[in-house]
Enzyme design. Structure first.
Site, mmCIF file in Angstrom:
data_model
loop_
_atom_site.group_PDB
_atom_site.id
_atom_site.type_symbol
_atom_site.label_atom_id
_atom_site.label_comp_id
_atom_site.label_asym_id
_atom_site.label_seq_id
_atom_site.Cartn_x
_atom_site.Cartn_y
_atom_site.Cartn_z
ATOM 1 N N ARG A 38 -8.296 -4.482 14.208
ATOM 2 C CA ARG A 38 -7.463 -5.288 15.105
ATOM 3 C C ARG A 38 -7.573 -4.838 16.542
ATOM 4 N NH1 ARG A 38 -2.285 -3.934 11.994
ATOM 5 N NH2 ARG A 38 -3.562 -2.082 11.839
ATOM 6 N N HIS B 94 -4.052 -10.988 7.690
ATOM 7 C CA HIS B 94 -4.851 -10.704 6.483
ATOM 8 C C HIS B 94 -5.590 -11.968 6.041
ATOM 9 C CE1 HIS B 94 -1.578 -7.510 5.685
ATOM 10 N NE2 HIS B 94 -2.679 -6.835 5.870
ATOM 11 N N LYS C 23 3.182 4.824 1.392
ATOM 12 C CA LYS C 23 4.245 4.037 2.029
ATOM 13 C C LYS C 23 5.280 3.582 1.009
ATOM 14 C CE LYS C 23 0.804 1.832 4.907
ATOM 15 N NZ LYS C 23 0.187 0.564 5.281
ATOM 16 N N SER D 57 2.195 -5.591 8.631
ATOM 17 C CA SER D 57 3.233 -5.958 7.662
ATOM 18 C C SER D 57 4.576 -5.360 8.068
ATOM 19 C CB SER D 57 2.843 -5.475 6.268
ATOM 20 O OG SER D 57 1.639 -6.073 5.883
HETATM 21 N N1 COA Z 1 -3.446 -8.532 9.937
HETATM 22 C C1 COA Z 1 -2.220 -8.055 9.888
HETATM 23 N N2 COA Z 1 -1.932 -6.805 9.538
HETATM 24 C C2 COA Z 1 -2.948 -6.018 9.220
HETATM 25 C C3 COA Z 1 -4.285 -6.438 9.263
HETATM 26 C C4 COA Z 1 -4.521 -7.770 9.645
HETATM 27 N N3 COA Z 1 -5.739 -8.263 9.731
HETATM 28 N N4 COA Z 1 -5.066 -5.409 8.909
HETATM 29 C C5 COA Z 1 -4.255 -4.376 8.651
HETATM 30 N N5 COA Z 1 -2.983 -4.754 8.836
HETATM 31 C C6 COA Z 1 -1.774 -3.936 8.706
HETATM 32 C C7 COA Z 1 -1.380 -3.720 7.279
HETATM 33 O O1 COA Z 1 -0.501 -4.731 6.858
HETATM 34 C C8 COA Z 1 -0.685 -2.391 7.366
HETATM 35 O O2 COA Z 1 0.617 -2.607 7.831
HETATM 36 P P1 COA Z 1 1.781 -1.597 7.482
HETATM 37 O O3 COA Z 1 1.316 -0.223 7.832
HETATM 38 O O4 COA Z 1 2.861 -2.066 8.349
HETATM 39 O O5 COA Z 1 2.043 -1.768 6.019
HETATM 40 C C9 COA Z 1 -1.417 -1.650 8.481
HETATM 41 O O6 COA Z 1 -2.043 -2.661 9.229
HETATM 42 C C10 COA Z 1 -2.441 -0.700 7.985
HETATM 43 O O7 COA Z 1 -3.325 -1.424 7.180
HETATM 44 P P2 COA Z 1 -4.392 -0.720 6.289
HETATM 45 O O8 COA Z 1 -5.088 0.345 7.060
HETATM 46 O O9 COA Z 1 -5.202 -1.757 5.620
HETATM 47 O O10 COA Z 1 -3.515 0.062 5.283
HETATM 48 P P3 COA Z 1 -3.010 -0.406 3.963
HETATM 49 O O11 COA Z 1 -1.862 0.446 3.648
HETATM 50 O O12 COA Z 1 -2.755 -1.866 3.918
HETATM 51 O O13 COA Z 1 -4.251 -0.065 2.968
HETATM 52 C C11 COA Z 1 -5.659 1.331 1.650
HETATM 53 C C12 COA Z 1 -4.852 1.197 2.922
HETATM 54 C C13 COA Z 1 -4.809 1.073 0.434
HETATM 55 C C14 COA Z 1 -6.782 0.325 1.663
HETATM 56 C C15 COA Z 1 -6.243 2.758 1.624
HETATM 57 O O14 COA Z 1 -5.202 3.673 1.788
HETATM 58 C C16 COA Z 1 -6.969 3.058 0.340
HETATM 59 O O15 COA Z 1 -8.104 2.657 0.154
HETATM 60 N N6 COA Z 1 -6.294 3.790 -0.576
HETATM 61 C C17 COA Z 1 -6.873 4.166 -1.865
HETATM 62 C C18 COA Z 1 -7.236 5.650 -1.903
HETATM 63 C C19 COA Z 1 -8.561 5.834 -1.252
HETATM 64 O O16 COA Z 1 -9.599 5.465 -1.779
HETATM 65 N N7 COA Z 1 -8.509 6.370 -0.052
HETATM 66 C C20 COA Z 1 -9.683 6.401 0.782
HETATM 67 C C21 COA Z 1 -10.267 7.755 0.874
HETATM 68 S S1 COA Z 1 -10.705 7.916 2.573
#
Ligand code: COA
Length: 161
Positions: free
Chosen positions: A90, A17, A41, A128
């Protein structure tokens, strides 16, 4: 002024991140790291703990703000005046989900675009939950997270025992 938001659960923030954040901060004038509060989650850290960890490992950045949000990410982007959502790509496996989310977000708000950035190859398979799992079984996570996060992870796991 070009403002972007970098949303995520950050449970906890990792070096992957931070790599994305670093890239975003060189492109945009201001980047909001937006910690999602209402996610499906089950998180091990509270929102306050996640924010504090981000705060402690991003001291060198001068053009970021740390915040949290509930509800749709496009609404939050709009609220803070951001026209761009930053997402990390990624691996190819991220693509389909990200593509769907970017197009849905565009459908919800035409004025907000998603910009994808790729982290260093070392962080390609980092997430994560992988970090949490390694820490849970006593493995070394020092290559994957900043020192303050490593300390907080150990503390949290000790509390849980
Ligand atoms: N390095 C390391 N890990 C990374 C990464 C990076 N560069 N990029 C992503 N990841 C990991 C995250 O830590 C996460 O790990 P986990 O599943 O083990 O917790 C996983 O990859 C998925 O990441 P991401 O897709 O960013 O999911 P998120 O849960 O962190 O975030 C939101 C998702 C919150 C941004 C998204 O659900 C959201 O916008 N929610 C609000 C509601 C909304 O508007 N929805 C959209 C309508 S389509």
């Amino acid at each position: 002024m070009k403002v972007a938001i970098y949303p995520g659960t950050f449970d906890p923030i990792t070096n992957g991140h931070l790599d994305i954040l670093n890239r975003a901060a060189t492109i945009f004038d201001l980047v909001y790291i937006a910690v999602a509060m209402d996610v499906d989650k089950k998180t091990i850290f509270s929102v306050d703990e996640r924010i504090q960890m981000i705060h402690d490992c991003t001291q060198e950045f001068t053009n970021i703000k740390i915040s949290h949000f509930n509800g749709l990410v496009v609404d939050y982007a709009n609220q803070v005046g951001a026209s761009v959502i930053i997402r990390g790509l990624r691996a190819v496996s991220d693509f389909e989900f990200e593509f769907q989310m970017a197009l849905t977000n565009r459908h919800l708000n035409e004025n907000i675009d998603t910009v994808f950035l790729m982290p260093r190859v070392d962080y390609t398979y980092l997430s994560s939950s992988v970090v949490r799992e390694i820490a849970r079984f006593g493995g070394d996570v020092s290559r994957f997270v900043p020192e303050n996060v490593q300390i907080e992870l150990l503390k949290k796991l000790r509390e849980k025992k």
